[in-house]
Structure formats: structure tokens, C-alpha cells
Design a protein around this motif. Structure first.
Motif, mmCIF file in Angstrom:
data_model
loop_
_atom_site.group_PDB
_atom_site.id
_atom_site.type_symbol
_atom_site.label_atom_id
_atom_site.label_comp_id
_atom_site.label_asym_id
_atom_site.label_seq_id
_atom_site.Cartn_x
_atom_site.Cartn_y
_atom_site.Cartn_z
ATOM 1 N N GLU A 1 6.148 18.958 5.617
ATOM 2 C CA GLU A 1 6.305 20.175 4.606
ATOM 3 C C GLU A 1 7.703 20.433 4.456
ATOM 4 O O GLU A 1 8.284 20.810 3.208
ATOM 5 C CB GLU A 1 5.674 21.442 5.248
ATOM 6 N N PHE A 2 8.432 20.093 5.500
ATOM 7 C CA PHE A 2 10.159 20.484 5.314
ATOM 8 C C PHE A 2 10.531 19.115 4.310
ATOM 9 O O PHE A 2 11.520 19.754 3.635
ATOM 10 C CB PHE A 2 10.632 20.170 6.649
ATOM 11 N N LYS A 3 10.154 18.246 4.579
ATOM 12 C CA LYS A 3 10.865 17.203 3.712
ATOM 13 C C LYS A 3 10.356 17.493 2.354
ATOM 14 O O LYS A 3 11.165 17.057 1.457
ATOM 15 C CB LYS A 3 10.365 15.715 4.068
ATOM 16 N N GLN B 1 12.619 19.905 1.068
ATOM 17 C CA GLN B 1 13.870 19.686 0.668
ATOM 18 C C GLN B 1 13.789 18.837 -0.713
ATOM 19 O O GLN B 1 14.725 19.134 -1.564
ATOM 20 C CB GLN B 1 14.510 18.687 1.657
ATOM 21 N N HIS B 2 12.996 18.167 -1.096
ATOM 22 C CA HIS B 2 12.813 17.214 -2.175
ATOM 23 C C HIS B 2 12.572 18.109 -3.466
ATOM 24 O O HIS B 2 13.096 17.976 -4.468
ATOM 25 C CB HIS B 2 11.654 16.216 -2.058
ATOM 26 N N GLN B 3 12.001 19.304 -3.236
ATOM 27 C CA GLN B 3 11.767 20.380 -4.323
ATOM 28 C C GLN B 3 12.846 21.325 -4.407
ATOM 29 O O GLN B 3 12.705 22.231 -5.129
ATOM 30 C CB GLN B 3 10.236 21.006 -4.288
ATOM 31 N N LYS B 4 13.783 21.159 -3.613
ATOM 32 C CA LYS B 4 14.850 22.099 -3.597
ATOM 33 C C LYS B 4 14.561 23.428 -3.186
ATOM 34 O O LYS B 4 14.998 24.565 -3.643
ATOM 35 C CB LYS B 4 15.654 22.263 -5.080
ATOM 36 N N LYS B 5 13.662 23.677 -2.087
ATOM 37 C CA LYS B 5 13.147 24.563 -1.456
ATOM 38 C C LYS B 5 13.452 24.814 -0.057
ATOM 39 O O LYS B 5 12.579 25.614 0.548
ATOM 40 C CB LYS B 5 11.656 25.071 -1.826
ATOM 41 N N THR C 1 -3.036 27.389 5.093
ATOM 42 C CA THR C 1 -2.939 28.381 4.060
ATOM 43 C C THR C 1 -1.652 29.013 4.350
ATOM 44 O O THR C 1 -1.177 29.883 3.512
ATOM 45 C CB THR C 1 -4.051 29.527 4.231
ATOM 46 N N HIS C 2 -0.669 28.456 5.271
ATOM 47 C CA HIS C 2 0.647 28.933 5.609
ATOM 48 C C HIS C 2 1.606 28.263 4.970
ATOM 49 O O HIS C 2 2.444 27.371 5.741
ATOM 50 C CB HIS C 2 0.725 29.175 7.152
ATOM 51 N N THR C 3 1.476 28.247 3.798
ATOM 52 C CA THR C 3 2.881 27.426 3.006
ATOM 53 C C THR C 3 3.019 27.943 1.370
ATOM 54 O O THR C 3 1.896 28.391 0.755
ATOM 55 C CB THR C 3 2.428 26.024 3.026
ATOM 56 N N GLN C 4 4.303 27.795 0.979
ATOM 57 C CA GLN C 4 4.615 28.301 -0.152
ATOM 58 C C GLN C 4 4.483 27.030 -1.068
ATOM 59 O O GLN C 4 4.989 27.248 -2.367
ATOM 60 C CB GLN C 4 6.114 28.795 -0.160
ATOM 61 N N LEU C 5 4.495 25.812 -0.554
ATOM 62 C CA LEU C 5 4.397 24.680 -1.339
ATOM 63 C C LEU C 5 3.354 24.445 -2.409
ATOM 64 O O LEU C 5 3.313 23.678 -3.255
ATOM 65 C CB LEU C 5 4.802 23.327 -0.549
ATOM 66 N N ILE C 6 2.450 25.182 -2.274
ATOM 67 C CA ILE C 6 1.116 25.161 -2.921
ATOM 68 C C ILE C 6 0.870 26.240 -3.755
ATOM 69 O O ILE C 6 0.873 27.466 -3.254
ATOM 70 C CB ILE C 6 0.002 24.982 -1.951
#
Length: 412
Positions: free
Chosen positions: A20-22, A25-29, A166-171
Motif C-alpha cells: 500500500e505504501f509503495k 508513493q507511485h500515486q503521489k499520495k 477496508t482501512h485504505t484511501q487508495l480504493i
């Protein structure tokens, strides 16, 4: 030799967080991760997994006892019962979760899960053993109804795995699925401190219960995550126990039975917000944190400790059945002291050095006990005192391990 394969869930958790961290980073988030908060999240999760090793088996035994002695119905194990059990599990979770937000002594256990102001997979680890115990008391309703304990344990594992993701902002929002399932967007609403989002979306898998009981809320404005009154602390101990101290103080101040009852069983929304600042001053939690980023040596030293306790937890989980009680207790004490140390390092507390000395003595004590030479423990203790007096280890520790100016440390 048989091993506990649930141990592999521990490194899997860290792998998913890293992925998730990588991606962030790739999405500039990458800002959705903050080093100190992420480490604090890990520490809470490690403690819960560690302490649950001592009591997890008892959960199954309790379910079995309830099922054998008090089951109301004799429910079969046919395929469609699994669906009914999943729905029942999520309904019980809804009410456990909702009451955890509405009753002070339950909120004291659950508040730890909401302390992080970052919303990512690492925040899913913020579960305490006390919360796990309360949760399993509620889940005793399932064997009481008549569901078999083996089925319950299996569903609980799947239930917990789902809620992790469900604990993510990437989705982002998932369209029509949000009319059926709790998605990361909907659970992010639950973790928000915005007034319109408070006390919403208690479901874990399905949204049915929130819609049925009037607690459903879609994400509209971007949420602000965390508590309405942030604790602003990375202390392992303070994060776990501050609200219990607030309840005790509210109880002490209360006049009359009703006021004292409300202090324990009342709504957290009615808690006197003037209590926490008093406790923060009393327990030295009111100091301004040093804002500079941790120096490289500080991060390396902290990360090594974190990796060490993760490795110890994984190994202990895998071979738990082969360890003696002495080994289990020794490992548990060492890991918990290290987690307290990590929290103190994040807050740069003055007493870190003395905790390090205590931990070193514990290590010597364990090995001396193992080799039946406990009486010789006096020698490393005296040696440590002599080294401190001769070389001022305290000052050297702060200079070379923390790599910061001792005057920057929070006191005490």
C-alpha cells in the motif's frame, strides 16, 4: 513438529502495508502515511497479537461451552448456514461496535482504534486485547443461537480479514457495491471526526444494518480522520489507558449515583473535556512534541527494535505450543517493554535510557535463570552501574543513539 500457520498472517500484514505504501508513493499520495503514526499503529497491533496468544484458545472453549450447554437451536452445518452465520456475525458486530461508541467503558477499549489521524492499512492493527475480549463476549450470542463453534471461528477469520482491507484511501468509491458492502470509502467515514460523519457506518461487511438502524452515511466531503479531541501522543501506555484514567477521574468528581453511573456507562459524547488536560499535565503528556523529523540513526535504531519484536512475535506464534510458561512470559515481558520503549523513543522521553537499562537487566535475568545462575545477576547490574559512573552512558546514549541534543528531549 506441527506449527501454528496463523503466524504467517503477521508478515503478510506487513507485506500488504508495504505494498500500500509503495502504491501510495507511485500515486503521489505518500502523505497518507506518517512515520510516527504508522509505528504507533504497529505497536498496538503487536501487543494485541502477543497477548491474544495467551487467551485466544479460551475464546473457542467458551463458544464450545455455550454451544454444548445452552444452544437454543440445533442448527445444521449445511452450505446455506454459512451465509446465515455471516449475516448473524455481522449483525452482532454492528451492535458490539455501536455500543462501543455509546458506552464509556466500552469506548475506552475501542478508542485506541480511532486515535490514528492517518487512515491506511496500518490503522487496522489498532485493536487492543481488552477490545478483543469484549468483542468475543458479544459473539457468544452465536453459539447461544446454535451455530457450531468450528463454523464461528472460520467465519470470524474471514470477517476479520475483510475488515482489514477496508482501512485504505487508495480504493475510491465502488458504485453499486456500496449499497451492499462496507467499502473503504464507507469505513473511512466511520473513522472521520467531522460532525456529519460521527457515529456512522458501524457495519463491518454489510451496510444493511446501518441502513436499517439509521446510521448509514455516504462519503461526501473528504473525511478528517482521528478523534474529535486528538490525544497528540505516540506513547504506547498513554494511548492504551488515557480514557480509563478519564473515566476514573470523571467517577471521582461525580456527585451522586446517577453521575457516577454515567461516568462509567454513559455516552462518551457527554464526557467532560476539561478532564483530559488535567490528566495530561498530571502524567506529563502536555509537553509540546519536538517537530523535527527523527534523525537517520534514530529511525534505524527504532526500526531495528520494531523488526526484532515482529520476528519474535512471529516465531512465538508459530511455535507457541512448544514453549514453556517461563519462556512465554519472558518473551511477552520483553516485547511489551520494547513497545513501551518504542513509544518513548517516538516522544523522545527523558527516561528512555533508564528503560533501556531495565530491559538489559531483564535479558540478563532471563538467561541467568535459564542456566540456573540467577544469583550471579548482581554482577551485570553492578557492571552497568560502574560503566554509567565511568563513561556517563546516559549522555553517550542520547548523543549516539538518538543523535539529538538532549535539551530537545521532553521532560520527564
Amino acid at each position: 513438529m506441527s506449527v501454528n500457520y496463523l503466524a504467517f498472517a503477521i508478515p503478510a500484514f506487513f507485506i500488504f502495508v508495504f505494498i500500500e505504501f509503495k502504491i501510495a508513493q507511485h500515486q503521489k499520495k505518500a502523505k497518507i502515511f506518517k512515520y510516527e503514526s504508522t509505528v504507533a499503529n504497529f505497536s498496538v497491533g503487536i501487543a494485541e497479537r502477543l497477548l491474544n496468544l495467551f487467551i485466544a484458545a479460551s475464546f473457542y472453549q467458551v463458544y464450545k461451552w455455550v454451544y454444548v450447554n445452552y444452544a437454543i437451536f440445533d442448527i445444521s452445518t449445511k452450505w446455506y448456514v454459512w451465509i446465515l452465520l455471516l449475516l448473524a456475525t455481522d449483525l452482532v458486530w454492528y451492535w458490539y461496535h455501536r455500543l462501543g461508541h455509546e458506552i464509556n467503558f466500552l469506548w475506552a477499549a475501542h478508542i485506541v482504534h480511532h486515535q490514528s489521524e492517518e487512515f491506511n492499512l496500518s490503522a487496522a492493527a489498532r485493536i487492543t486485547t481488552i477490545q478483543a475480549i469484549f468483542r468475543n463476549v458479544f459473539w457468544c450470542a452465536l453459539p447461544l443461537i446454535g451455530f457450531h463453534p468450528n463454523m464461528i471461528i472460520t467465519i470470524l477469520l474471514a470477517h476479520g480479514a475483510y475488515s482489514f482491507f477496508t482501512h485504505t484511501q487508495l480504493i475510491g468509491k465502488l458504485g453499486w457495491l456500496e449499497n451492499v458492502f462496507i467499502t473503504p470509502s464507507l469505513h473511512g467515514v466511520h473513522h472521520a471526526s467531522d460532525e456529519k460523519y460521527l457515529d456512522k457506518n458501524y457495519g463491518d461487511v454489510f451496510v444493511f444494518w446501518d441502513k436499517l438502524f439509521g446510521t448509514f452515511q455516504k462519503e461526501e466531503e473528504a473525511p478528517k480522520y482521528g478523534l474529535t479531541h486528538p490525544i497528540k501522543s505516540y506513547s504506547f501506555l498513554w494511548q492504551h489507558f488515557h480514557y480509563y484514567l478519564e473515566i476514573a477521574e470523571a467517577y471521582r468528581r461525580a456527585n451522586g449515583f446517577k453521575a457516577k453511573w454515567d461516568a462509567v456507562f454513559g455516552s462518551p459524547a457527554l464526557m467532560d473535556q476539561n478532564i483530559r488536560p488535567v490528566l495530561e499535565e498530571r502524567y506529563y503528556q502536555n509537553k509540546i512534541q519536538h517537530e523535527a523529523k527523527p534523525k537517520p540513526k534514530f529511525k534505524i535504531y527504532l526500526n531495528v527494535q520494531l523488526m526484532m519484536v515482529v520476528a519474535m512475535l512471529t516465531g512465538t506464534t508459530m511455535f507457541y505450543g512448544y514453549l514453556t510458561l517461563v519462556h512465554k512470559v519472558a518473551i511477552a515481558i520483553f516485547i511489551l517493554v520494547t513497545l513501551i520503549n518504542i513509544g518513548a523513543l517516538l516522544e523522545q522521553r527523558k527516561w528512555i535510557y533508564y528503560l533501556e537499562c531495565f530491559r538489559l537487566i531483564l535479558i540478563f535475568g532471563y538467561f541467568f535463570y535459564t542456566f540456573n545462575i540467577t544469583e550471579l545477576l548482581i554482577f551485570p547490574v553492578v557492571g552497568l552501574i560502574v560503566l554509567e559512573r565511568t563513561f556517563s552512558l546516559n549522555a553517550l546514549y542520547k548523543k549516539h543513539v538518538l543523535n539529538i541534543n538532549p535539551t530537545q528531549l521532553i521532560h520527564p
